[in-house]
Design an enzyme around this catalytic site. Structure first.
Site, short mmCIF file in Angstrom:
data_model
loop_
_atom_site.label_atom_id
_atom_site.label_comp_id
_atom_site.label_asym_id
_atom_site.label_seq_id
_atom_site.Cartn_x
_atom_site.Cartn_y
_atom_site.Cartn_z
N LEU A 44 15.50 -2.79 -11.47
CA LEU A 44 14.87 -1.78 -10.63
C LEU A 44 13.38 -1.69 -10.96
CD1 LEU A 44 17.53 1.09 -10.76
CD2 LEU A 44 17.28 -0.74 -9.07
N CYS A 48 5.99 -2.18 -7.04
CA CYS A 48 5.20 -1.09 -7.67
C CYS A 48 5.17 -1.25 -9.20
CB CYS A 48 5.83 0.25 -7.30
SG CYS A 48 5.28 1.62 -8.30
N ILE A 188 -6.84 -2.93 -2.85
CA ILE A 188 -6.60 -3.91 -3.91
C ILE A 188 -7.89 -4.62 -4.29
CG2 ILE A 188 -5.39 -6.08 -4.48
CD1 ILE A 188 -3.04 -5.05 -2.82
N GLU A 207 -16.01 -8.40 2.83
CA GLU A 207 -15.22 -7.48 3.66
C GLU A 207 -15.56 -7.71 5.13
OE1 GLU A 207 -12.75 -5.16 3.70
OE2 GLU A 207 -13.31 -4.78 5.78
N ARG A 272 -1.03 -5.91 3.46
CA ARG A 272 0.34 -6.30 3.14
C ARG A 272 1.17 -6.33 4.42
NH1 ARG A 272 1.47 -6.18 -2.40
NH2 ARG A 272 3.71 -5.94 -2.02
N ASP A 312 7.67 0.76 2.55
CA ASP A 312 6.70 -0.12 3.22
C ASP A 312 7.27 -0.84 4.43
OD1 ASP A 312 5.11 0.59 1.09
OD2 ASP A 312 4.62 -1.45 0.46
N HIS A 444 -12.17 27.56 -15.92
CA HIS A 444 -13.57 27.16 -16.05
C HIS A 444 -13.80 26.61 -17.46
CE1 HIS A 444 -17.90 27.23 -15.56
NE2 HIS A 444 -18.00 27.84 -16.74
#
Ligand code: NAD
Length: 463
Positions: A44, A48, A188, A207, A272, A312, A444
């Protein structure tokens, strides 16, 4: 459970042992349902634990230590240049972090009598799965939960075997390349780009869109973009890699008609894809959408009454905490409980330095939908705690309904934003107003005060 001729009969068969799958299985077991999990890895944790959230956060912690030590110079403390030893670092990540959590999950499964079957599960019908692997068997179920997750997207024209890696390989930390080209400036690309930059690589990020973390509030991205500009050798926006060619032991990436970037390794982090193919879902009534996600309703039910899906494989956002919640919902619905995935927000965190976190409505969404909102921005330059940390580069934002003052969205950028966003998620999920946040005493000096102060400034605006 009845064993015989290698046929197992259970109430619930969970396909996939990641956060969605194990959360579903544990909840099923708690509710008295006989449950098995089938996972090719026979353990398991899923992507992740073994190749995603957990190992990347372990490495980001190390990157943060290196960066904090560097910042300490300005405060009069010099630790000298860091010397990184990969073996102990890998060992710590794999054994003391990932291994320990994996053992924990295995013992929870044992305590709840959830069996984990190793192998690839393929649906033969709405009642039966075939498990392929070392111990082939059939699993007959009353209900199944598909929790197969997702896998890194590939760029079809850019394959150069071992020089081009995905996040799974990058997290293994086989080496620290001198020059790393990262394709994709999303979650990622930026998290692992920062890890490798801290460990000594010269990192270039390419990018495709005109900004890092496309889709995220620009005001939140700005402090991170500034940090990345310092940390990375180059950031090329609005750029796609047209071709990769081997040049001796290096790789040349063509970024434009006249521009070539030479690197030693290329990390592809361009999103993904759902892991929904090869599962035999065509032998059931479960349906896929055009992008390959399994279609589910708010109770995680597919079009097949016996089959549920979570995580997902069911769509965006592809985040472990969404999968875990869905897993519990699916289990509860199967057990006949009135449960639904009716959450207002799924908070998101990019664990970079600084961290970027948000939940609910963003200012951009509000503008797009013509929704009347009021927005508070609290710069961290005025936060006592931020200054004591030497980090005035943060920002806290609240987006509230103009008429009712209900908190609709929260965004935070700065160290610890990933923890601070929990208060924002609670505020939006429980329907708090700006006044509720403003009158709640926050300790605070803390960074959490910036939420209270942002709320106070909204109250002043409406007076
Ligand atoms: P992403 O969607 O976050 O980013 C992919 C980036 O690649 C985008 O900015 C996109 O514009 C860009 N891109 C796409 N094709 C490109 C091309 N040909 N050339 C250059 N750029 C291109 O995806 P990711 O970073 O691969 O992560 C995948 C998913 O995994 C995330 O969406 C998230 O759901 C999950 N994740 C979450 C976390 C977290 O929660 N902290 C961390 C890592 C991953």
């Amino acid at each position: 459970m009845v064993m015989g001729d290698l046929v197992i009969e259970v109430d619930v068969a969970v396909v996939g042992g990641g956060p969605g799958g194990y959360s579903a299985a544990f909840r099923c077991a708690e509710l008295g349902l006989e449950t098995v999990v089938i996972d090719a890895a026979k353990r398991l944790g899923g992507a992740c634990l073994f190749e995603g959230c957990i190992p990347s956060k372990a490495l980001l912690h190390v990157a943060a230590l290196i960066e904090d030590a560097e910042r300490a110079r300005e405060l009069g403390v010099d630790f000298g240049e860091p010397r990184v030893s990969l073996d102990p670092l890998r060992k710590w990540k794999s054994e003391r972090v990932v291994g320990r959590l994996a053992r924990g999950l295995a013992s929870v499964a044992k305590a709840r009598s959830v069996d984990v079957i190793g192998g690839r599960a393929v649906f033969e019908s709405s009642r039966e799965l075939r498990v392929e692997g070392d111990e082939p068997q059939k699993v007959r179920f009353k209900h199944a939960i598909v929790a197969t997750g997702s896998s890194p997207a590939r760029l079809p024209n850019l394959t150069l075997a071992d020089r081009v890696i995905d996040s799974t390989a990058a997290l293994e930390l086989a080496e620290i390349p001198e020059r790393l080209l990262v394709i994709g400036g999303g979650y990622i690309g930026l998290e692992l780009g920062q890890v490798y930059a801290a460990l000594g690589s010269r990192v270039t990020v390419v990018e495709m869109t005109d900004g890092l973390l496309p889709g995220v509030d620009r005001a939140l991205v700005q402090p991170l973009a500034r940090r990345c500009e310092k940390l990375f050798a180059k950031i090329r926006l609005g750029t796609k890699v047209a071709a990769l060619t081997e040049k001796g032991s290096a790789v040349e990436a063509r970024l434009g008609p006249d521009e070539v970037e030479t690197c030693d390794r290329v990390l592809v982090a361009v999103g993904r894809r759902p892991a929904s193919s090869g599962l035999g879902l065509e032998h059931t009534r479960a349906a896929l959408d055009t992008r390959g996600f399994v279609t589910v309703d708010d109770r995680c039910r597919t079009a097949d009454p016996a089959i549920y899906a979570v995580g997902d494989v069911t769509g965006e956002p592809m985040l472990a905490h969404r999968a875990m919640r869905q897993g519990k919902v699916a289990a509860e619905v199967i057990a006949g409980r009135p449960s639904a995935f009716d959450n207002v927000v799924v908070p998101a965190v990019v664990f970079t330095d600084p961290e970027v976190a948000w939940c609910g409505l963003t200012e951009t969404d509000a503008a797009r939908h013509g929704r009347a909102v009021k927005v508070a921005r609290r710069e961290w330059a005025a936060s006592g705690r931020a200054l004591t940390l030497g980090r005035s580069d943060g920002l806290t934002k609240i987006i509230a309904d103009a008429a009712s003052s209900r908190v609709l969205g929260v965004g935070v950028v700065g160290p610890g934003a990933g923890e601070l966003i929990a208060e924002g998620a609670l505020a939006v999920e429980t329907g708090m107003t700006v006044e509720d946040l403003a009158v709640t005493i926050h300790t605070h000096p803390t960074l959490s005060e910036t939420l209270m102060e942002a709320a106070e400034s909204l109250l002043q605006q409406s007076r």
